[in-house]
Design a protein around this motif. Sequence first.
Motif, PDB file in Angstrom:
ATOM      1  N   PRO A 191       0.830  -1.214   0.000  1.00  0.00           N
ATOM      2  CA  PRO A 191       0.000   0.000   0.000  1.00  0.00           C
ATOM      3  C   PRO A 191       0.860   1.258   0.000  1.00  0.00           C
ATOM      4  O   PRO A 191       2.031   1.226   0.410  1.00  0.00           O
ATOM      5  CB  PRO A 191      -0.809  -0.124   1.299  1.00  0.00           C
ATOM      6  N   LEU A 192       0.302   2.348  -0.498  1.00  0.00           N
ATOM      7  CA  LEU A 192       1.013   3.624  -0.604  1.00  0.00           C
ATOM      8  C   LEU A 192       0.385   4.641   0.338  1.00  0.00           C
ATOM      9  O   LEU A 192      -0.842   4.785   0.379  1.00  0.00           O
ATOM     10  CB  LEU A 192       0.951   4.137  -2.046  1.00  0.00           C
ATOM     11  N   ASP A 193       1.221   5.336   1.083  1.00  0.00           N
ATOM     12  CA  ASP A 193       0.759   6.359   2.021  1.00  0.00           C
ATOM     13  C   ASP A 193       1.350   7.704   1.625  1.00  0.00           C
ATOM     14  O   ASP A 193       2.459   8.057   2.034  1.00  0.00           O
ATOM     15  CB  ASP A 193       1.187   5.999   3.450  1.00  0.00           C
ATOM     16  N   PRO A 194       0.649   8.472   0.778  1.00  0.00           N
ATOM     17  CA  PRO A 194       1.161   9.798   0.396  1.00  0.00           C
ATOM     18  C   PRO A 194       1.248  10.715   1.607  1.00  0.00           C
ATOM     19  O   PRO A 194       0.347  10.745   2.436  1.00  0.00           O
ATOM     20  CB  PRO A 194       0.136  10.286  -0.635  1.00  0.00           C
ATOM     21  N   GLN A 195       2.342  11.476   1.677  1.00  0.00           N
ATOM     22  CA  GLN A 195       2.618  12.275   2.862  1.00  0.00           C
ATOM     23  C   GLN A 195       2.263  13.751   2.693  1.00  0.00           C
ATOM     24  O   GLN A 195       1.591  14.336   3.522  1.00  0.00           O
ATOM     25  CB  GLN A 195       4.098  12.150   3.223  1.00  0.00           C
ATOM     26  N   THR A 196       2.719  14.345   1.623  1.00  0.00           N
ATOM     27  CA  THR A 196       2.571  15.783   1.428  1.00  0.00           C
ATOM     28  C   THR A 196       1.288  16.091   0.647  1.00  0.00           C
ATOM     29  O   THR A 196       0.702  15.196   0.012  1.00  0.00           O
ATOM     30  CB  THR A 196       3.770  16.335   0.656  1.00  0.00           C
ATOM     31  N   PRO A 197       0.854  17.339   0.669  1.00  0.00           N
ATOM     32  CA  PRO A 197      -0.317  17.705  -0.153  1.00  0.00           C
ATOM     33  C   PRO A 197      -0.106  17.398  -1.630  1.00  0.00           C
ATOM     34  O   PRO A 197      -1.039  16.976  -2.322  1.00  0.00           O
ATOM     35  CB  PRO A 197      -0.457  19.213   0.092  1.00  0.00           C
ATOM     36  N   GLU A 198       1.133  17.579  -2.131  1.00  0.00           N
ATOM     37  CA  GLU A 198       1.408  17.288  -3.538  1.00  0.00           C
ATOM     38  C   GLU A 198       1.283  15.796  -3.824  1.00  0.00           C
ATOM     39  O   GLU A 198       0.745  15.392  -4.856  1.00  0.00           O
ATOM     40  CB  GLU A 198       2.813  17.774  -3.905  1.00  0.00           C
ATOM     41  N   GLU A 199       1.795  14.967  -2.896  1.00  0.00           N
ATOM     42  CA  GLU A 199       1.705  13.519  -3.070  1.00  0.00           C
ATOM     43  C   GLU A 199       0.261  13.038  -2.994  1.00  0.00           C
ATOM     44  O   GLU A 199      -0.142  12.130  -3.732  1.00  0.00           O
ATOM     45  CB  GLU A 199       2.553  12.821  -2.013  1.00  0.00           C
ATOM     46  N   LYS A 200      -0.520  13.651  -2.103  1.00  0.00           N
ATOM     47  CA  LYS A 200      -1.934  13.285  -2.003  1.00  0.00           C
ATOM     48  C   LYS A 200      -2.696  13.686  -3.264  1.00  0.00           C
ATOM     49  O   LYS A 200      -3.587  12.960  -3.726  1.00  0.00           O
ATOM     50  CB  LYS A 200      -2.553  13.940  -0.771  1.00  0.00           C
ATOM     51  N   ALA A 201      -2.335  14.834  -3.826  1.00  0.00           N
ATOM     52  CA  ALA A 201      -2.972  15.260  -5.077  1.00  0.00           C
ATOM     53  C   ALA A 201      -2.615  14.317  -6.216  1.00  0.00           C
ATOM     54  O   ALA A 201      -3.464  13.994  -7.062  1.00  0.00           O
ATOM     55  CB  ALA A 201      -2.541  16.691  -5.417  1.00  0.00           C
ATOM     56  N   ALA A 202      -1.352  13.839  -6.240  1.00  0.00           N
ATOM     57  CA  ALA A 202      -0.930  12.894  -7.280  1.00  0.00           C
ATOM     58  C   ALA A 202      -1.660  11.566  -7.129  1.00  0.00           C
ATOM     59  O   ALA A 202      -2.037  10.933  -8.124  1.00  0.00           O
ATOM     60  CB  ALA A 202       0.582  12.677  -7.203  1.00  0.00           C
ATOM     61  N   PHE A 203      -1.875  11.141  -5.883  1.00  0.00           N
ATOM     62  CA  PHE A 203      -2.616   9.897  -5.646  1.00  0.00           C
ATOM     63  C   PHE A 203      -4.059  10.035  -6.115  1.00  0.00           C
ATOM     64  O   PHE A 203      -4.612   9.128  -6.754  1.00  0.00           O
ATOM     65  CB  PHE A 203      -2.581   9.545  -4.157  1.00  0.00           C
ATOM     66  N   GLN A 204      -4.674  11.176  -5.823  1.00  0.00           N
ATOM     67  CA  GLN A 204      -6.046  11.406  -6.262  1.00  0.00           C
ATOM     68  C   GLN A 204      -6.131  11.433  -7.783  1.00  0.00           C
ATOM     69  O   GLN A 204      -7.101  10.931  -8.376  1.00  0.00           O
ATOM     70  CB  GLN A 204      -6.566  12.730  -5.681  1.00  0.00           C
ATOM     71  N   LEU A 205      -5.109  11.999  -8.432  1.00  0.00           N
ATOM     72  CA  LEU A 205      -5.080  12.019  -9.893  1.00  0.00           C
ATOM     73  C   LEU A 205      -5.005  10.589 -10.431  1.00  0.00           C
ATOM     74  O   LEU A 205      -5.617  10.266 -11.448  1.00  0.00           O
ATOM     75  CB  LEU A 205      -3.884  12.827 -10.384  1.00  0.00           C
ATOM     76  N   GLY A 206      -4.252   9.725  -9.739  1.00  0.00           N
ATOM     77  CA  GLY A 206      -4.197   8.323 -10.132  1.00  0.00           C
ATOM     78  C   GLY A 206      -5.554   7.649 -10.049  1.00  0.00           C
ATOM     79  O   GLY A 206      -5.912   6.836 -10.915  1.00  0.00           O
ATOM     80  N   GLU A 207      -6.320   7.967  -8.995  1.00  0.00           N
ATOM     81  CA  GLU A 207      -7.680   7.436  -8.874  1.00  0.00           C
ATOM     82  C   GLU A 207      -8.553   7.895 -10.031  1.00  0.00           C
ATOM     83  O   GLU A 207      -9.337   7.125 -10.597  1.00  0.00           O
ATOM     84  CB  GLU A 207      -8.298   7.874  -7.546  1.00  0.00           C
ATOM     85  N   GLU A 208      -8.418   9.171 -10.388  1.00  0.00           N
ATOM     86  CA  GLU A 208      -9.199   9.715 -11.503  1.00  0.00           C
ATOM     87  C   GLU A 208      -8.780   9.076 -12.824  1.00  0.00           C
ATOM     88  O   GLU A 208      -9.629   8.820 -13.691  1.00  0.00           O
ATOM     89  CB  GLU A 208      -9.019  11.234 -11.553  1.00  0.00           C
ATOM     90  N   ASN A 209      -7.487   8.822 -12.987  1.00  0.00           N
ATOM     91  CA  ASN A 209      -7.016   8.166 -14.211  1.00  0.00           C
ATOM     92  C   ASN A 209      -7.593   6.761 -14.336  1.00  0.00           C
ATOM     93  O   ASN A 209      -7.938   6.312 -15.433  1.00  0.00           O
ATOM     94  CB  ASN A 209      -5.488   8.101 -14.219  1.00  0.00           C
ATOM     95  N   LYS A 210      -7.703   6.058 -13.191  1.00  0.00           N
ATOM     96  CA  LYS A 210      -8.282   4.709 -13.206  1.00  0.00           C
ATOM     97  C   LYS A 210      -9.732   4.762 -13.673  1.00  0.00           C
ATOM     98  O   LYS A 210     -10.160   3.972 -14.527  1.00  0.00           O
ATOM     99  CB  LYS A 210      -8.206   4.104 -11.805  1.00  0.00           C
TER     100      LYS A 210
END
Length: 415
Positions: free
Chosen positions: A207-226
């Motif tokens: 599992p991936l645990d994004p730490q910073t606001p930028e990392e969390k935004a990148a994770f959310q973008l990955g969800e949207e890409n899926k």
Amino acid sequence: MTWMRHLSSASGCPDDKGRVLTIKEVRTNLMNMVGVRSQWGEKNPWQEPSVMQPVAESQAQLPVRKPSDSFVRACIPLSDPEAREKYLLFTGGIRFGRLLEDFDTLAGLICYNHNKNPDLGDNQKSPYAFVTVLVDRIEKSSSSELALSAKNDIYAQGNVTWVGKSSMECSMFMQQEIDGKVHQFLSAKYLFAARNPLNNMAGIINPLDPQTPEEKAAFQLGEENKKKRQQEGTKSLLKTPPSEEERLIIHDIFLSTLDQQSGSLRVRLKPENTVWMEDTILKSLIICHPEQRNLYNKIFGGFLMRRAYELAWITASVYSKKRPGMCKVVDDILFKKPVEIGSLLFLSSQVVYSNGPDLQVHIHAEVVNPQEGTRETTNDFHFTFDTGVPDLPRVMPKTYAESMMYLVGKRHYES
């Protein structure tokens, strides 16, 4: 994002030993993580003694990783004359296909870095094979119009930015220092899946645990890409008919090719400054030797991308009667099935859409079994080129199948 913070310096982010990896060292590290067989025909690497990570039944059994844990920065040493020879284009530029190969290799190391178990040390072997499912997008930066130097080192970097249960998304960049300033000229997103090589079942990814606001935004973008990929799958022209607007476009193209004086729907004329789509086809045959194998003894995906790109570049060159520069976008490279050693791989290239100076080139790859007389699709590639020719002829579909290819090309171009 973690990888965005490292873009300001060409000196790069060091590895665990305090230095930037060369792309050759990236391959070596990747081999060590997988347990690659050194010679063709040796025993399966997963049977070799090693510190093997356990096969997990759920993500709860795996250590949580941060995006920074998978970060890798590597150097393509073009300042070394011996290394430069491999990347040099006959025009004096850089072979873009070689960069695609290195991107694919780097993405593989990033995946294995993410799935390390920190408690097992440096000599651990992953129980999984990570395979490229989709190259979601490789895009030339719109702000980078400078010609790349064939004598300056290129730095590639990236990390895992999104994780599902058995798949992950890698975000990567390439940059080069020109006239004392670092230019980011290429970005990419790769989708990888974990497979258990012993039973070919899906593997479980840390599992991936994004730490910073930028990392969390990148994770959310990955969800949207899926979600976007799932939606686009339902809109495929292989499953659903074109939209009303698309049907009107195809009908208008059909009417523009009719001989109105004949009074017949069968008499077709090519309009001025156009090219029939069927006349843009170029083909290539690849005999798949062990030399091109990857770590799992299949044909290396980066090699396939390079060969497909070079054929697409030739197609764009023949069509425009000019040698185009580096392509603008490589979109949705879908790896439908692995290519086995010994296969006969046919690549078919075709211009499927044009708009002003831009061309959309589609490459269809299929494996041919001459003994059984069968053909199976393995890959589809989509390349966008800016030819720099303002009055480029417009490509014209003639059949219904070509009209569907035209619409697919138009969708990729407008995406």
